[in-house]
Design an enzyme around this catalytic site. Structure first.
Site, mmCIF file in Angstrom:
data_model
loop_
_atom_site.group_PDB
_atom_site.id
_atom_site.type_symbol
_atom_site.label_atom_id
_atom_site.label_comp_id
_atom_site.label_asym_id
_atom_site.label_seq_id
_atom_site.Cartn_x
_atom_site.Cartn_y
_atom_site.Cartn_z
ATOM 1 N N ASP A 39 0.584 -0.988 -0.206
ATOM 2 C CA ASP A 39 -0.118 0.029 -0.320
ATOM 3 C C ASP A 39 0.870 1.071 0.609
ATOM 4 O O ASP A 39 0.781 2.441 -1.258
ATOM 5 C CB ASP A 39 -1.172 -0.342 1.058
ATOM 6 C CG ASP A 39 -1.919 -0.699 1.495
ATOM 7 O OD1 ASP A 39 -2.495 -0.922 0.032
ATOM 8 O OD2 ASP A 39 -2.505 -1.286 2.110
ATOM 9 N N ARG B 149 -0.795 4.825 17.298
ATOM 10 C CA ARG B 149 -1.679 6.137 15.600
ATOM 11 C C ARG B 149 -0.894 7.839 16.092
ATOM 12 O O ARG B 149 -0.693 8.031 15.604
ATOM 13 C CB ARG B 149 -3.015 6.362 15.757
ATOM 14 C CG ARG B 149 -3.249 5.133 14.912
ATOM 15 C CD ARG B 149 -2.645 4.826 13.641
ATOM 16 N NE ARG B 149 -2.379 3.033 12.756
ATOM 17 C CZ ARG B 149 -1.273 1.915 13.018
ATOM 18 N NH1 ARG B 149 -0.102 2.527 13.874
ATOM 19 N NH2 ARG B 149 -1.965 0.944 12.514
ATOM 20 N N ASP C 146 -8.376 3.996 11.854
ATOM 21 C CA ASP C 146 -6.868 4.848 12.078
ATOM 22 C C ASP C 146 -7.210 6.227 11.226
ATOM 23 O O ASP C 146 -6.132 6.985 11.966
ATOM 24 C CB ASP C 146 -5.514 4.067 11.644
ATOM 25 C CG ASP C 146 -5.823 2.631 12.265
ATOM 26 O OD1 ASP C 146 -5.676 3.067 13.529
ATOM 27 O OD2 ASP C 146 -5.381 1.605 12.037
ATOM 28 N N SER D 253 -5.077 -8.628 7.233
ATOM 29 C CA SER D 253 -4.346 -7.294 7.500
ATOM 30 C C SER D 253 -4.128 -7.178 8.739
ATOM 31 O O SER D 253 -4.941 -7.015 9.738
ATOM 32 C CB SER D 253 -5.467 -6.503 7.183
ATOM 33 O OG SER D 253 -5.126 -5.206 7.856
HETATM 34 N N1 ARG Z 1 -9.145 -1.953 15.333
HETATM 35 C C1 ARG Z 1 -8.162 -2.137 16.147
HETATM 36 C C2 ARG Z 1 -8.599 -0.269 16.170
HETATM 37 O O1 ARG Z 1 -9.361 0.072 14.967
HETATM 38 C C3 ARG Z 1 -6.834 -2.176 14.336
HETATM 39 C C4 ARG Z 1 -7.055 -1.996 13.303
HETATM 40 C C5 ARG Z 1 -5.994 -2.226 12.103
HETATM 41 N N2 ARG Z 1 -6.303 -3.137 12.109
HETATM 42 C C6 ARG Z 1 -5.260 -4.153 11.177
HETATM 43 N N3 ARG Z 1 -5.660 -5.511 11.050
HETATM 44 N N4 ARG Z 1 -4.713 -3.671 9.857
HETATM 45 O O2 ARG Z 1 -7.606 0.432 16.654
#
Ligand code: ARG
Length: 401
Positions: free
Chosen positions: A16, A96, A125, A177
């Site tokens: 990505d 993040r 995110d 992912s």
């Molecule tokens: N659901 C989790 C959150 O909102 C993880 C998000 C990212 N997950 C991922 N498999 N890339 O913090």
């Protein structure tokens, strides 16, 4: 279209963000500076610089933020007891705002007008990145190409990469992912999208299945000083190292697998698998020590704080005044959270089997049912009389009517 000359891109080196790098450079005819943070994602960041440069980056930043992540983000969340929807220790959500802060600093240093991320338009995110960025620098322009471009699938991205000679490894294709840092791993997509299906064993990255975990329990002792875990089995550890160690020991015993249907901020429910051995153990141990050392009112009030705190972190409001104010409350409560917790790890289960503290409010002479008892049982009569007085008054009135 806005005229943008320099962009700082959150870059992992994966498909990505490699495609985004090239795409942004072409679209804006801009200089792209990549930003990669080491938060303990467990893969070597060695090839990143070369890869970014080959894809067209003018400059590459790689920063080791593990120390800051553990002491300024993970620790306050641990002390606050922050588990979203009672389960998720928030590894992705805590990372993040720190990545974003790093990017904003670079953007300001380099005179970049914009930052860019590779989040989709469906997740949390994007919110965390953008709200944090705006809170730190309200002028910054934020670009989120994945929300806008025409590339609809992984296959299309791979084709785009091949057409434009973007170096990507398409061999190690995982159906999932995965986002990983030292506080935990988040795994979604593939077969996990069906909430009825048990996660196949290949989704798990760092935990042994409870069935295959050792047949003998592992006992550990974690020592806290004012709410900070500082020793494991009598040995001093820096927080980063302690977390990494507990991920290993816990992972080997099948600890910290979490299967959660969760409510995203954008209004949808999603199914996510987490692996967080260290977070699971530390939350348990920390909470246990609070039960021993905090008075009832503070302990109970803190439960409300935990829930609210987890929502703020999850919903991208790390930089909010409320989160900072809650931190001040939590810090105040941690002054007595000093002591040792003994934990038993066994086939996916972790439980407290012992706890002690110089600040323990547990008074054996009050609790005991032996002749050592110093509790004044006669005093309970008057206490109950007054405690129940409102209900007695109501009952008498009802009878009169
Ligand atoms: N659901 C989790 C959150 O909102 C993880 C998000 C990212 N997950 C991922 N498999 N890339 O913090």
């Amino acid at each position: 279209m806005q005229r943008i000359k320099k962009i700082v891109l959150a870059y992992s080196g994966g498909l990505d963000t490699s495609v985004i790098l090239y795409y942004l450079k072409e679209k804006y005819q801009a200089e792209i500076i990549t930003y990669t943070a080491n938060l303990g994602q467990g893969k070597p960041l060695k090839g990143i610089e070369e890869k970014a440069k080959k894809t067209g980056a003018s400059k590459v930043y790689i920063e080791d933020l593990r120390e800051e992540f553990s002491s300024r983000y993970v620790l306050p969340a641990l002390q606050a007891g922050a588990l979203y929807e009672e389960k998720y220790p928030l590894a992705t959500a805590l990372a993040r705002p720190l990545i974003t802060k790093g990017m904003i600093k670079v953007a300001e240093r380099e005179g970049a007008e914009a930052i860019a991320h590779g989040c989709s338009g469906k997740g949390n995110d994007q919110v965390r990145f953008e709200v944090t960025a705006k809170a730190l620098n309200p002028e910054i322009i934020i670009l989120a190409p994945v929300r806008e471009w025409e590339l609809r699938s992984r296959e299309e991205e791979i084709r785009y990469a091949q057409e434009h000679n973007i170096p990507v490894k398409v061999t190690e294709k995982s159906p999932y992912s995965i986002d990983r840092n030292l506080w935990g791993i988040s795994i979604e997509c593939g077969v996990l999208e069906d909430p009825w299906k048990e996660p196949p064993s290949d989704v798990y990255q760092i935990t042994t299945s409870p069935e295959k975990a050792p047949n003998e329990p592992t006992y550990i002792e974690i020592e806290f000083k004012e709410g900070i875990p500082i020793r494991l089995n009598g040995e001093n550890y820096r927080l980063v190292d302690l977390i990494e160690k507990l991920n290993k020991v816990g992972g080997a015993n099948g600890i910290g697998r979490i299967d959660l249907i969760e409510n995203r901020l954008v209004g949808i429910k999603s199914r996510e698998i987490y692996e967080a051995p260290a977070a699971t153990i530390l939350h348990l141990a920390h909470r246990e020590l609070e039960k021993l050392t905090l008075d009832k009112d503070t302990l109970h009030f803190k439960e409300l704080i935990s829930q609210r705190y987890s929502e703020l972190v999850y919903n991208g409001l790390w930089e909010s005044p409320l989160r900072k104010a809650l931190d001040a409350f939590v810090s105040q409560t941690q002054k007595v959270v000093t002591g040792i917790v003994r934990i038993k790890l066994f086939k996916g289960n972790c439980e407290t089997v012992g706890r002690k503290s110089l600040y323990s409010l547990y008074e054996e002479k009050l609790a005991t049912y032996t002749k050592e008892d110093i509790f004044d049982q006669k005093a309970s009569k008057g206490f109950i009389h007054i405690w129940g007085l409102p209900l007695v008054t109501i009952a008498k009135l009802r009878k009169k009517k």
